[in-house]
Scaffold this motif. Structure first.
Motif, short mmCIF file in Angstrom:
data_model
loop_
_atom_site.label_atom_id
_atom_site.label_comp_id
_atom_site.label_asym_id
_atom_site.label_seq_id
_atom_site.Cartn_x
_atom_site.Cartn_y
_atom_site.Cartn_z
N TYR A 285 47.55 37.87 37.33
CA TYR A 285 46.88 36.96 36.40
C TYR A 285 45.57 36.42 36.98
O TYR A 285 44.58 36.25 36.26
N THR A 286 45.57 36.12 38.26
CA THR A 286 44.42 35.45 38.86
C THR A 286 43.45 36.42 39.53
O THR A 286 42.48 35.99 40.15
N ARG B 26 41.69 36.21 32.97
CA ARG B 26 42.93 35.59 33.45
C ARG B 26 43.81 35.17 32.28
O ARG B 26 45.04 35.35 32.31
N LEU C 108 46.30 29.08 36.64
CA LEU C 108 45.38 30.22 36.66
C LEU C 108 44.22 30.02 37.63
O LEU C 108 43.41 30.93 37.82
#
Length: 219
Positions: free
Chosen positions: A145-146, A154, A184
């Motif tokens: 995600y990051t 993201r 995030l």
């Protein structure tokens, strides 16, 4: 204690509600209530107890020297936390555990579980290994995600994965806007601005912690 609830969660999978009272007593079980915002564990603490959320929820957080918060995970009812540290009770925590709403936690003594003397300890340990593996996967997901350099990237990575995990383009997440930004690793205002752009472009709709993705419009 709701033994029917406990028998239905992963930690006690394979055990009947009838055996749980004696099992919990043998593991030194105890419950504690935490009001919203209270710390359950703090960075630097040492613990020999695994925590199981009975109601409410906690976030696993890291705070740097400047007060910036990073949320690493959310622990919902039926899920556990601090199990890794409880297996190495002299190891200081690198994270905080904070109640994000009024929360009740059941604590179990890992030393008593690892002794392996109880008739059901083997089942618990196998279940705990599965839980640990799933948490490793969750941490890997957060890395994905990051990994994007953009806020939109993201958001798309996180929200699309939540849709897959919940098997629906309409789903809820366990974070408010500030918590999502902290999870995030982005600025809250910038995240809100990007969500506004994505709404106007027809990519999604959002109300508080509920999202609906327009998959036909996704890039």
């Amino acid at each position: 204690m709701d033994y029917q609830f406990l028998a239905g969660i992963l930690l006690f999978q394979g055990l009947s509600p009838d055996v749980l009272p004696d099992l919990l007593a043998g593991l030194g079980a105890g419950t504690r209530f935490y009001p919203r915002g209270e710390a359950v564990l703090r960075t630097g603490d040492r613990t020999g107890r695994l925590g199981l959320v009975l109601s409410g929820g906690v976030n696993i957080e890291n705070h740097d020297a400047w007060g910036n918060r990073t949320i690493l995970d959310h622990v919902a009812p039926g899920q556990v936390f601090a199990e890794t540290y409880a297996c190495v009770p002299g190891e200081p925590l690198m994270v905080d555990v904070a109640a994000v709403q009024d929360t009740e936690v059941l604590f179990l003594d890992m030393g008593l579980l690892l002794s392996g003397e109880g008739p059901h300890h083997g089942i618990l340990l196998r279940n705990l290994l599965t839980i640990t593996a799933r948490k490793n996967l969750a941490l890997s997901r957060r890395i994905f995600y990051t990994s994007s350099k953009t806020i939109r990237g993201r958001l798309l990575s996180y929200l699309s994965d939540q849709a897959v995990l919940q098997n629906s383009p309409s789903f809820s997440i366990p974070f408010d806007r500030q918590q999502l930004a902290d999870y995030l690793g982005v600025d809250r205002s910038a995240l809100s601005n990007e969500l506004g752009k994505m709404r106007r472009e027809g990519l999604l709709s959002a109300r508080k912690s509920h999202f609906r993705l327009n998959v036909n419009q996704m890039p």
